[in-house]
Design a protein around this motif. Sequence first.
Motif, mmCIF file in Angstrom:
data_model
loop_
_atom_site.group_PDB
_atom_site.id
_atom_site.type_symbol
_atom_site.label_atom_id
_atom_site.label_comp_id
_atom_site.label_asym_id
_atom_site.label_seq_id
_atom_site.Cartn_x
_atom_site.Cartn_y
_atom_site.Cartn_z
ATOM 1 N N UNK A 1 35.154 -17.976 42.287
ATOM 2 C CA UNK A 1 34.541 -17.522 42.429
ATOM 3 C C UNK A 1 33.897 -18.551 43.783
ATOM 4 N N UNK A 2 34.225 -18.452 44.839
ATOM 5 C CA UNK A 2 34.218 -19.538 45.954
ATOM 6 C C UNK A 2 32.533 -19.776 46.337
ATOM 7 N N UNK A 3 32.090 -20.768 46.635
ATOM 8 C CA UNK A 3 30.924 -21.231 46.672
ATOM 9 C C UNK A 3 30.770 -21.106 48.232
ATOM 10 N N UNK A 4 29.981 -20.718 49.302
ATOM 11 C CA UNK A 4 29.810 -21.463 50.104
ATOM 12 C C UNK A 4 30.243 -22.986 50.720
ATOM 13 N N UNK A 5 29.673 -24.002 50.015
ATOM 14 C CA UNK A 5 28.993 -25.474 49.843
ATOM 15 C C UNK A 5 30.662 -24.994 49.833
ATOM 16 N N UNK A 6 31.176 -25.293 48.860
ATOM 17 C CA UNK A 6 33.131 -25.256 48.221
ATOM 18 C C UNK A 6 33.817 -24.837 50.002
ATOM 19 N N UNK A 7 33.457 -24.352 50.518
ATOM 20 C CA UNK A 7 34.041 -23.257 51.218
ATOM 21 C C UNK A 7 34.359 -24.505 52.462
ATOM 22 N N UNK A 8 33.386 -25.231 52.391
ATOM 23 C CA UNK A 8 33.822 -26.074 53.606
ATOM 24 C C UNK A 8 34.343 -27.652 52.839
ATOM 25 N N UNK A 9 34.986 -27.578 52.065
ATOM 26 C CA UNK A 9 36.079 -28.656 51.370
ATOM 27 C C UNK A 9 37.549 -28.579 52.518
ATOM 28 N N UNK A 10 38.396 -29.832 52.085
ATOM 29 C CA UNK A 10 39.675 -29.927 53.299
ATOM 30 C C UNK A 10 40.422 -29.112 51.923
ATOM 31 N N UNK A 11 40.225 -29.225 50.573
ATOM 32 C CA UNK A 11 41.069 -28.666 49.881
ATOM 33 C C UNK A 11 41.343 -27.304 49.642
ATOM 34 N N UNK A 12 39.766 -26.976 49.204
ATOM 35 C CA UNK A 12 39.151 -25.448 49.751
ATOM 36 C C UNK A 12 39.764 -24.934 50.946
ATOM 37 N N UNK A 13 39.862 -25.639 51.882
ATOM 38 C CA UNK A 13 40.412 -24.885 53.280
ATOM 39 C C UNK A 13 42.081 -24.460 53.083
ATOM 40 N N UNK A 14 42.806 -24.860 52.668
ATOM 41 C CA UNK A 14 44.454 -25.111 52.103
ATOM 42 C C UNK A 14 43.956 -24.100 51.737
ATOM 43 N N UNK A 15 43.502 -23.725 50.453
ATOM 44 C CA UNK A 15 43.862 -22.835 49.690
ATOM 45 C C UNK A 15 44.172 -21.433 49.536
ATOM 46 N N UNK A 16 43.549 -20.791 51.007
ATOM 47 C CA UNK A 16 43.404 -19.888 51.086
ATOM 48 C C UNK A 16 45.539 -19.306 51.433
ATOM 49 N N UNK A 17 45.802 -19.997 51.522
ATOM 50 C CA UNK A 17 47.405 -20.152 51.627
ATOM 51 C C UNK A 17 47.811 -20.367 50.290
ATOM 52 N N UNK A 18 47.320 -19.594 49.957
ATOM 53 C CA UNK A 18 48.201 -19.802 48.241
ATOM 54 C C UNK A 18 49.378 -17.948 47.681
ATOM 55 N N UNK A 19 48.151 -17.102 48.797
ATOM 56 C CA UNK A 19 48.599 -16.117 48.669
ATOM 57 C C UNK A 19 50.344 -16.025 49.389
ATOM 58 N N UNK A 20 50.649 -17.267 50.247
ATOM 59 C CA UNK A 20 51.849 -17.293 51.305
ATOM 60 C C UNK A 20 53.491 -17.397 49.597
ATOM 61 N N UNK A 21 52.303 -17.792 48.119
ATOM 62 C CA UNK A 21 53.431 -18.000 47.667
ATOM 63 C C UNK A 21 52.959 -17.056 46.926
ATOM 64 N N UNK A 22 52.990 -16.553 46.161
ATOM 65 C CA UNK A 22 52.200 -15.131 45.235
ATOM 66 C C UNK A 22 53.335 -13.797 45.030
ATOM 67 N N UNK A 23 53.737 -13.818 44.002
ATOM 68 C CA UNK A 23 54.700 -13.165 44.171
ATOM 69 C C UNK A 23 54.425 -11.521 43.033
ATOM 70 N N UNK A 24 54.389 -10.401 44.560
ATOM 71 C CA UNK A 24 53.251 -9.645 43.318
ATOM 72 C C UNK A 24 54.252 -9.190 41.845
ATOM 73 N N UNK A 25 55.429 -8.881 42.306
ATOM 74 C CA UNK A 25 56.571 -8.555 40.965
ATOM 75 C C UNK A 25 57.040 -9.476 39.887
ATOM 76 N N UNK A 26 56.511 -10.798 39.850
ATOM 77 C CA UNK A 26 56.791 -11.950 38.502
ATOM 78 C C UNK A 26 55.728 -12.593 38.639
#
Length: 789
Positions: free
Chosen positions: A165-190
């Motif tokens: 759960x991402x709060x909309x206040x938290x969504x304003x932080x730099x680390x969270x803004x960069x975190x959305x790219x995590x799916x570029x590393x998530x391999x559904x096979x494993x």
Amino acid sequence: MAISAEQVRLLDAYWRAANYLTVGQIYLRDNPLLREPLTPEHVKPRLLGHWGTSPGLSFIYAHLNRLVTETDADVIYLAGPGHGGPAIVANVYLEGTYSEIYPDVSKDAAGLRRLFRQFSSPGGIPSHVSVPTPGSIHEGGELGYVLVHAFGAAFDNPELIVAAVVGDGEAETGPLAGSWTGIDFLNPARDGAVLPILHLNGYKIGGPTLLGRSGDDDIVSLLRGHGWEPHVVTGDDPAVMHPRFAQVLADCHARIRAIQAEARRPSGGAARATRPRWPVIVLRTPKGWTGPKTVDGVPVEGTFRAHQVPLDRVREDPAHLALLEAWMHSYRPEELFDDDGRLRAELAALAPAGARRLGANPHANGGRLLQPLDLPDFADYALPVPRPATELHGSTRQLGRFMRDIFTRNRSAANFRLFCPDETNSNRLGDVFEVERRCSVLPQTAADDHVAPDGRVMEILSEHCCHGWLEGYLLTGRHGLFASYEAFAMVSASMTVQHAKWLQEAARLPWRAPVASLNILLTSTSWRQDHNGFSHQGPGLIDVVLSKKGTVSRIYLPPDANCLLSVADHCFRSRNYVNLIVIDKQPQLQWLDLETARTHCARGASVWPWAGSAGAGAPDVVLAAAGDVPTLEVIAAAWLLRRHAPSLRVRVVNVVDLMTLFAPRFHPHGLSDEAFVALFTEGTPVVFAFHGYQRAVHELIHGRPGAERFHVRGFNEEGTTTTPFDMVVRNGMSRYDLCLETLRRVPQGETQGAALAAHCRAMLDRHRGYIVEHFEDMPEVRDWRWSEP
């Protein structure tokens, strides 16, 4: 998974129970079920906690319970909104996990009273989701990291779904803004899946949130741009919101399973090599949903005024007390709890059973799942050192070879990863690419170097992502290493602090099983960032880790490859520590053979008799070093003293475990005063060359015998683009500066060593002109090797 009217009724009742318990935790110390009229004496004298985000968190929790019950999904829940603690505690209590772990908070009226009284109270629990909260691996007291922790938990956990759960206040932080790219590393096979739920309720503590004021089209475009498939659910009428959210959650779960099934087909699906569009939920609900609409004539629900305590004068103002009583009665507690104060059976049946409960999932207590690494013998990677300081080798390269085989030996367990901000080769750890790849599920090209969807070397130019991924990976029961340029580890220093605090508190909870240590390798260090300049020069993380409790903090400054291997082996085997290892990547002189290195690292600090001249007699001066470059300068200084001032008796001490300098009452690795004196004597001057800021050594030795006799040289915030040796000259830590300091501190030193002093000053003068003319260090420095006098 369509939801019936009866299921909506029960789900809403369960949600009302969670909201009731949330309000009770914030306000009440007695009369937990309102079995008598509410009086000021029933209310806590200090009202602490956060209501605004809590009803949304409980709404999501109740629906995830239903998802798990209906599908038997393996789910953990990470709450990003900072202080939603009372909501999560309420739900863990309702499902029964809380009372199992804390039996004194029983499932009856007495337990409810204790539940309320302990919240944000002395001797109780914090107001945010934290270590004592069952089911949590995420510290809610610091915003910005919920998604990186979620991805770290999902890596190599193929059946796990991490609801974040991402709060909309938290969504304003730099680390969270960069975190959305995590799916570029998530391999559904494993890997498992991350289901973000962006919870927009419009306000922070005092003003509107950016995403809360953005339209749905903009939110959808933002998330789609990051590769997600958004599902928007908006409203404030529970009768409408329950079925709507239930359907969206079911659709998202079905999509997750379809993505994984396609990627895991025996013949291999397209999803193996490309990033799928994973679902994300955008949930818009009012701030302080179901709370007071107005207070004192001003709106509260749906505004910033609902953020913390909507009614803040309950004990003093009868109108506020009446509003609180009406608010709590609006949840109809008599319908939710029986005469004994237990949650009614039809509601208790809505929670999953056993380890499927969100608060009892073993992935959220990762030490229960932890398997030791299968480590090769680090001696197989040791360098032969027949004589000290005669050959140059890159120490971190040997560590890379060690980790290469750690990857190989633990491939079937899939429990080890390397996290590094695009610097694996730069930090001379590239031998891991003989057996592993950089992870990416984005399209690859022929020009890529060791990139594949199934790689376990995690490179992204974000220290926050690397650090946070590793934290989530460790807290769910795996192992790893975060390697960074030294100066830029300060980008994620607050994460190091929060993880250390988590471990410190976890160690006090017998139900929290120990997890693998957070291992941080700092290389490309300040002293050898001569080519990149001042921005890359800063050893500050040492000070950060030094400030943490001795129960969790460890700092190692190995001077060479064999010491690095010994330290790394120890750190990979350890549990519940933050291990900071600092050593440069450039070729450096090697000092100790394997067995001597083992002994030295086991002691943490020792005399190097071959480098000194004191023999069996008492020394006139002790030259001490902590760090690889300081070691080089100290040994070279000792070499100069032996040749040019042979009448001075010099002892050389090397410190590899910085915590040995602490007194034992401050750190378990601290040397006793007797052992400290055996190294440094009781009254002899000590000239100490230190990798970091010299004040740290003065703090470490405070209270030691004769602490004032320590004269420390270290990093003084002097740097630029220059030569390696000029860095130590600029900071007053060169071999020539150390010799001059020694001669100043030893009685008759300036007289006995006048010729040496003149030589040192002449060499410093020559150095300044030489580097300007030749762009490199003097051959006397560049080509120096140890030799006996």
